[in-house]
Design a protein around this motif. Structure first.
Motif, short mmCIF file in Angstrom:
data_model
loop_
_atom_site.label_atom_id
_atom_site.label_comp_id
_atom_site.label_asym_id
_atom_site.label_seq_id
_atom_site.Cartn_x
_atom_site.Cartn_y
_atom_site.Cartn_z
N UNK A 128 0.92 -1.15 0.05
CA UNK A 128 0.08 0.04 0.03
C UNK A 128 0.93 1.37 -0.08
N UNK A 129 2.06 1.35 0.65
CA UNK A 129 2.87 2.27 0.81
C UNK A 129 3.54 2.62 -0.77
N UNK A 130 3.79 1.41 -1.45
CA UNK A 130 4.18 1.77 -2.79
C UNK A 130 3.26 2.53 -3.73
N UNK A 131 1.83 1.64 -3.41
CA UNK A 131 0.70 2.29 -4.07
C UNK A 131 0.47 3.80 -4.08
N UNK A 132 0.74 4.41 -3.01
CA UNK A 132 0.64 5.65 -2.76
C UNK A 132 1.56 6.77 -3.75
N UNK A 133 2.82 6.13 -4.08
CA UNK A 133 3.36 6.89 -5.13
C UNK A 133 3.01 7.02 -6.55
N UNK A 134 1.71 6.25 -6.76
CA UNK A 134 1.21 5.89 -8.10
C UNK A 134 0.20 7.21 -8.22
N UNK A 135 -0.53 7.61 -7.00
CA UNK A 135 -1.09 8.77 -6.94
C UNK A 135 -0.85 9.92 -7.82
N UNK A 136 -1.59 10.48 -8.73
CA UNK A 136 -0.96 11.91 -9.53
C UNK A 136 -0.73 13.15 -8.43
N UNK A 137 0.33 13.64 -8.70
CA UNK A 137 0.68 14.67 -7.86
C UNK A 137 -0.32 15.85 -7.62
N UNK A 138 -1.00 16.39 -8.76
CA UNK A 138 -2.06 17.40 -8.94
C UNK A 138 -3.12 16.92 -8.00
N UNK A 139 -3.59 15.58 -7.81
CA UNK A 139 -4.51 15.08 -7.03
C UNK A 139 -4.36 15.37 -5.47
N UNK A 140 -3.05 14.94 -5.07
CA UNK A 140 -2.42 15.37 -3.81
C UNK A 140 -2.53 16.81 -3.50
N UNK A 141 -2.11 17.54 -4.36
CA UNK A 141 -1.78 19.03 -4.20
C UNK A 141 -3.08 19.40 -4.02
N UNK A 142 -4.15 19.23 -4.77
CA UNK A 142 -5.52 19.99 -4.55
C UNK A 142 -6.13 19.67 -3.17
N UNK A 143 -6.04 18.17 -2.79
CA UNK A 143 -6.42 17.68 -1.49
C UNK A 143 -5.67 18.56 -0.52
N UNK A 144 -4.47 18.79 -0.45
CA UNK A 144 -3.73 19.44 0.54
C UNK A 144 -4.09 20.94 0.68
N UNK A 145 -4.45 21.50 -0.52
CA UNK A 145 -4.68 22.94 -0.44
C UNK A 145 -6.19 23.13 0.20
N UNK A 146 -7.17 22.27 0.04
CA UNK A 146 -8.24 22.41 0.91
C UNK A 146 -8.10 22.33 2.38
N UNK A 147 -7.25 21.28 2.69
CA UNK A 147 -6.97 21.10 4.14
C UNK A 147 -5.97 22.10 4.75
N UNK A 148 -5.02 22.53 4.07
CA UNK A 148 -4.11 23.71 4.54
C UNK A 148 -4.96 24.77 4.46
N UNK A 176 8.34 10.13 1.41
CA UNK A 176 7.89 9.23 2.66
C UNK A 176 7.89 7.83 2.07
N UNK A 177 7.22 7.59 1.00
CA UNK A 177 7.02 5.94 1.00
C UNK A 177 8.36 5.16 0.29
N UNK A 178 8.80 6.35 -0.62
CA UNK A 178 10.26 5.50 -1.00
C UNK A 178 11.08 5.21 0.45
N UNK A 179 11.18 6.04 1.13
CA UNK A 179 12.27 5.83 2.27
C UNK A 179 11.69 4.89 3.16
N UNK A 180 10.34 4.56 3.47
CA UNK A 180 9.89 3.44 4.22
C UNK A 180 10.38 2.38 3.66
N UNK A 181 10.07 2.20 2.16
CA UNK A 181 10.40 0.86 1.59
C UNK A 181 11.75 0.62 1.52
N UNK A 182 12.50 1.33 1.51
CA UNK A 182 14.21 1.58 1.30
C UNK A 182 14.70 1.11 2.53
#
Length: 273
Positions: free
Chosen positions: A107-127, A148-154
């Motif tokens: 699941x940690x690896x899957x999080x890296x497949x989420x498009x950055x624009x999706x995360x950025x828009x969600x973060x802006x609403x929360x921020x 974070x995902x890459x670091x956890x896996x490594x």
């Protein structure tokens, strides 16, 4: 005696490698060449620099020096936050017999497949609700999530190879689990920590999506956003633009050269269970 055919094949391999390297480094050379020539344009740059000048670099430092310092502060902060979260998480996944730990890693690896624009828009609403827009802390937390995902896996792949007997010996000697983690696990994972920290730094240093989305003013302006705005305002002054690009590439290049042996050791160590 060396085999003649093998020597010829080795020579051709060397030539091919040099040609590939020349093609890959040519844009970097052209960027530095343009930055060193005064009044340079994209179509008027000499292949070999003639009248060398540092005027473009002075212009870049005067206009983008603050952005470089902002990127440095944000990137270092992102490294600290990322490693502070990734190291304990990786240790728990590697050393504790947690149910579903493999699914957690997947699941940690899957999080890296989420498009950055999706995360950025969600973060802006929360921020916007938390008051973290246009703040160093908000950008540091966002950039830390990139590595974070890459670091956890490594780190997990490396910490799995640490013998349990070493940790148990520390516990028998009177250390608690936190002390064993800090004084035994982390020192043994130095190469993996440096590798994870370096890649997190590179992710944060090159971030543009979060910098553009989470900042609506110039209070917190990393170098990627600075170059973007600088090109729009000085599109005719390509020498200064290229000088800014050279300055923005130097920290990453220096870190890669300095930490090269740690990267190789960290990745190789994590590949063996």
């Amino acid at each position: 005696m060396p085999n003649p055919a093998r020597r010829v094949r080795s020579a051709w391999n060397t030539v091919a490698a040099l040609l590939i390297l020349a093609v890959l480094l040519f844009p970097v050379y052209w960027m530095a060449d343009t930055a060193l020539q005064p009044d340079a344009g994209t179509a008027a740059v000499h292949f070999l620099p003639r009248d060398l000048s540092l005027r473009n670099f002075r212009t870049a430092l005067d206009t983008q020096g603050g952005s470089l310092l902002t990127s440095l502060a944000v990137s270092l902060g992102a490294v600290l936050v990322c490693l502070a979260l990734a190291a304990p998480a990786a240790h728990a996944l590697a050393q504790f017999r947690l149910r579903g730990s493999r699914s957690m890693v997947f699941a940690t690896l899957i999080t890296q497949m989420v498009p950055g624009i999706v995360i950025a828009n969600a973060l802006y609403s929360a921020y916007a609700e938390l008051g973290l827009v246009n703040s160093y802390l908000g950008l540091i937390l966002a950039d830390a999530s990139l590595g974070l995902p890459f670091s956890i896996v490594l780190l997990r792949a490396f910490m799995v190879s640490i013998p349990r007997e070493v940790i148990e010996a520390a516990l028998v000697d009177g250390a608690n689990r936190f002390t064993a983690f800090v004084r035994v696990v982390l020192p043994m994972s130095r190469n993996a920590l440096i590798t994870a920290g370096l890649f997190t730094f590179l992710f944060a240093w090159s971030d543009f999506m979060f910098a553009l989305t989470l900042n609506t003013t110039d209070d917190v302006k990393p170098i990627t956003l600075g170059i973007y705005q600088f090109v729009g305002a000085h599109v005719s002054d390509w020498g200064a633009v290229m000088a800014t690009a050279v300055l923005s590439a130097l920290p990453a290049a220096v870190l890669l050269v300095v930490a090269q042996r740690y990267i190789a050791a960290g990745i190789a160590g994590g590949s063996v269970k």
